[in-house]
Design a protein around this motif. Structure first.
Motif, PDB file in Angstrom:
ATOM      1  N   ALA A  44       0.831  -1.205   0.000  1.00 52.47           N
ATOM      2  CA  ALA A  44       0.000   0.000   0.000  1.00 52.47           C
ATOM      3  C   ALA A  44       0.864   1.252   0.000  1.00 52.47           C
ATOM      4  N   GLU A  45       1.952   1.233   0.760  1.00 54.57           N
ATOM      5  CA  GLU A  45       2.869   2.382   0.787  1.00 54.57           C
ATOM      6  C   GLU A  45       3.468   2.623  -0.599  1.00 54.57           C
ATOM      7  N   THR A  46       3.811   1.543  -1.281  1.00 55.02           N
ATOM      8  CA  THR A  46       4.350   1.675  -2.644  1.00 55.02           C
ATOM      9  C   THR A  46       3.311   2.279  -3.582  1.00 55.02           C
ATOM     10  N   ALA A  47       2.054   1.816  -3.468  1.00 53.54           N
ATOM     11  CA  ALA A  47       0.976   2.332  -4.314  1.00 53.54           C
ATOM     12  C   ALA A  47       0.728   3.811  -4.037  1.00 53.54           C
ATOM     13  N   VAL A  48       0.742   4.187  -2.760  1.00 56.15           N
ATOM     14  CA  VAL A  48       0.529   5.594  -2.394  1.00 56.15           C
ATOM     15  C   VAL A  48       1.664   6.454  -2.939  1.00 56.15           C
ATOM     16  N   ALA A  49       2.891   5.967  -2.827  1.00 56.68           N
ATOM     17  CA  ALA A  49       4.042   6.723  -3.325  1.00 56.68           C
ATOM     18  C   ALA A  49       3.929   6.944  -4.836  1.00 56.68           C
ATOM     19  N   LYS A  50       3.509   5.912  -5.564  1.00 57.33           N
ATOM     20  CA  LYS A  50       3.337   6.042  -7.012  1.00 57.33           C
ATOM     21  C   LYS A  50       2.228   7.038  -7.342  1.00 57.33           C
ATOM     22  N   GLN A  51       1.153   6.987  -6.565  1.00 53.15           N
ATOM     23  CA  GLN A  51       0.032   7.898  -6.810  1.00 53.15           C
ATOM     24  C   GLN A  51       0.450   9.348  -6.555  1.00 53.15           C
ATOM     25  N   ILE A  52       1.205   9.568  -5.493  1.00 57.53           N
ATOM     26  CA  ILE A  52       1.672  10.920  -5.190  1.00 57.53           C
ATOM     27  C   ILE A  52       2.618  11.419  -6.282  1.00 57.53           C
ATOM     28  N   ASN A  54       2.547  10.494  -9.437  1.00 58.42           N
ATOM     29  CA  ASN A  54       1.697  10.781 -10.592  1.00 58.42           C
ATOM     30  C   ASN A  54       0.991  12.127 -10.413  1.00 58.42           C
ATOM     31  N   GLU A  55       0.559  12.363  -9.176  1.00 57.57           N
ATOM     32  CA  GLU A  55      -0.085  13.645  -8.867  1.00 57.57           C
ATOM     33  C   GLU A  55       0.862  14.813  -9.132  1.00 57.57           C
ATOM     34  N   LYS A  56       2.099  14.687  -8.710  1.00 56.40           N
ATOM     35  CA  LYS A  56       3.082  15.753  -8.893  1.00 56.40           C
ATOM     36  C   LYS A  56       3.390  15.982 -10.375  1.00 56.40           C
ATOM     37  N   ILE A  57       3.458  14.882 -11.145  1.00 58.36           N
ATOM     38  CA  ILE A  57       3.718  14.998 -12.581  1.00 58.36           C
ATOM     39  C   ILE A  57       2.583  15.758 -13.266  1.00 58.36           C
ATOM     40  N   LEU A  58       1.340  15.402 -12.924  1.00 57.05           N
ATOM     41  CA  LEU A  58       0.191  16.088 -13.518  1.00 57.05           C
ATOM     42  C   LEU A  58       0.153  17.554 -13.114  1.00 57.05           C
ATOM     43  N   LYS A  59       0.530  17.822 -11.858  1.00 54.14           N
ATOM     44  CA  LYS A  59       0.559  19.215 -11.394  1.00 54.14           C
ATOM     45  C   LYS A  59       1.590  20.022 -12.188  1.00 54.14           C
ATOM     46  N   ARG A  60       2.745  19.428 -12.406  1.00 52.92           N
ATOM     47  CA  ARG A  60       3.788  20.138 -13.159  1.00 52.92           C
ATOM     48  C   ARG A  60       3.357  20.355 -14.603  1.00 52.92           C
ATOM     49  N   LYS A  61       2.737  19.353 -15.234  1.00 51.93           N
ATOM     50  CA  LYS A  61       2.279  19.505 -16.612  1.00 51.93           C
ATOM     51  C   LYS A  61       1.175  20.557 -16.722  1.00 51.93           C
ATOM     52  N   ALA A  62       0.267  20.548 -15.730  1.00 54.33           N
ATOM     53  CA  ALA A  62      -0.801  21.551 -15.742  1.00 54.33           C
ATOM     54  C   ALA A  62      -0.225  22.954 -15.579  1.00 54.33           C
ATOM     55  N   GLU A 113      -4.988  14.174  -7.036  1.00 51.14           N
ATOM     56  CA  GLU A 113      -4.798  14.696  -5.678  1.00 51.14           C
ATOM     57  C   GLU A 113      -5.833  14.107  -4.731  1.00 51.14           C
ATOM     58  N   ASN A 114      -7.075  14.013  -5.202  1.00 52.63           N
ATOM     59  CA  ASN A 114      -8.132  13.418  -4.387  1.00 52.63           C
ATOM     60  C   ASN A 114      -7.852  11.945  -4.122  1.00 52.63           C
ATOM     61  N   ASP A 115      -7.424  11.231  -5.184  1.00 52.80           N
ATOM     62  CA  ASP A 115      -7.094   9.808  -5.017  1.00 52.80           C
ATOM     63  C   ASP A 115      -5.942   9.628  -4.023  1.00 52.80           C
ATOM     64  N   SER A 116      -4.977  10.508  -4.075  1.00 53.10           N
ATOM     65  CA  SER A 116      -3.846  10.425  -3.147  1.00 53.10           C
ATOM     66  C   SER A 116      -4.305  10.588  -1.706  1.00 53.10           C
ATOM     67  N   GLN A 117      -5.225  11.531  -1.483  1.00 49.62           N
ATOM     68  CA  GLN A 117      -5.737  11.751  -0.138  1.00 49.62           C
ATOM     69  C   GLN A 117      -6.495  10.527   0.367  1.00 49.62           C
ATOM     70  N   VAL A 118      -7.275   9.923  -0.531  1.00 54.51           N
ATOM     71  CA  VAL A 118      -8.033   8.725  -0.148  1.00 54.51           C
ATOM     72  C   VAL A 118      -7.087   7.582   0.193  1.00 54.51           C
ATOM     73  N   LEU A 119      -6.072   7.371  -0.665  1.00 53.13           N
ATOM     74  CA  LEU A 119      -5.114   6.288  -0.424  1.00 53.13           C
ATOM     75  C   LEU A 119      -4.319   6.516   0.855  1.00 53.13           C
ATOM     76  N   LYS A 120      -3.897   7.749   1.080  1.00 52.15           N
ATOM     77  CA  LYS A 120      -3.146   8.049   2.307  1.00 52.15           C
ATOM     78  C   LYS A 120      -4.010   7.829   3.544  1.00 52.15           C
ATOM     79  N   SER A 121      -5.280   8.176   3.435  1.00 54.20           N
ATOM     80  CA  SER A 121      -6.196   7.958   4.554  1.00 54.20           C
ATOM     81  C   SER A 121      -6.363   6.467   4.828  1.00 54.20           C
ATOM     82  N   LYS A 122      -6.515   5.683   3.752  1.00 54.79           N
ATOM     83  CA  LYS A 122      -6.660   4.229   3.920  1.00 54.79           C
ATOM     84  C   LYS A 122      -5.364   3.614   4.466  1.00 54.79           C
ATOM     85  N   LEU A 123      -4.231   4.129   4.010  1.00 55.81           N
ATOM     86  CA  LEU A 123      -2.948   3.620   4.511  1.00 55.81           C
ATOM     87  C   LEU A 123      -2.806   3.901   6.002  1.00 55.81           C
TER      88      LEU A 123
END
Length: 221
Positions: A44-52, A54-62, A113-123
């Protein structure tokens, strides 16, 4: 992943009695359950790290797309001032394309970003549950070991009072009594033998005294 973790928690919480009824060692099984939980947390920690990430990459592209929107806007204004209307139109056209990209990327970023928050909460929830189960495991291990010890002691105590043990004890007691009786008998025989010898010695002593007295009377000393 998270569903599997919840199933694992359910097993630990609800199936301990079933394990105790079987040949399974509950202490070893609890340790195994926690190891499985720990592995799920690592995944789960690995999945959360990947999601975060991905979030940062999308933020930079946006942000990059929005920066290009601002840049093309400034360029269009500069071209108009310079009387380059055609160049201004090209800049505005690209600006529109970047605006579309920026809009899509921003939506994707917000969702990530929302998915990251959900995953971090579940973790965090998984880690909390893991700590709770770890504490519960320690308590259950202590209870299981105590129960096993009591069972061993009770079995030992029941065997001490068993018919076979009692008969064996009584048999040894009879043997000791027989040894004592034989010892007393041998002592009695020894005493009788010594008494008989003493009487003979006394008799010999009386005869000698009588002989000596007779010789004195006859002047034959």
């Amino acid at each position: 992943m998270f569903k599997f973790f919840k199933r694992m928690k359910t097993i630990v919480s609800s199936e301990l009695n079933s394990m105790l009824d079987k040949a399974e060692d509950p202490v070893k099984m609890l340790d195994q359950f926690l190891r499985d939980m720990g592995e799920e947390i690592q995944e789960a920690e690995t999945a959360v790290a990947k999601q975060i990430a991905n979030e940062k990459i999308l933020k930079r592209k946006a942000d990059d797309a929005q920066a290009m929107v601002d840049k093309r806007q400034a360029q269009a204004e500069k071209a108009i001032v310079a009387g380059e209307d055609e160049l201004a139109k090209r800049a505005l056209q690209e600006k529109k394309e970047y605006e579309n990209q920026a809009t899509l990327l921003k939506l994707s970023y917000e969702q990530a970003e929302n998915d990251s928050q959900v995953l971090k909460s579940k973790l965090d929830e998984m880690k909390k549950e893991y700590q709770e189960m770890s504490l519960k495991k320690d308590s259950l291990k202590a209870r299981a070991e105590s129960a096993q010890t009591r069972t061993k002691i009770n079995r030992s105590m029941s065997s001490v009072g068993g018919d076979e043990s009692r008969r064996g004890f009584e048999r040894m007691e009879e043997k000791v009594l027989r040894f004592e009786a034989e010892a007393e008998t041998s002592e009695d025989l020894s005493t009788q033998s010594r008494t008989l010898d003493d009487e003979f010695k006394k008799l010999d002593s009386d005869v000698d005294d009588e002989l000596a007295e007779l010789k004195r009377a006859m002047g034959r000393e």
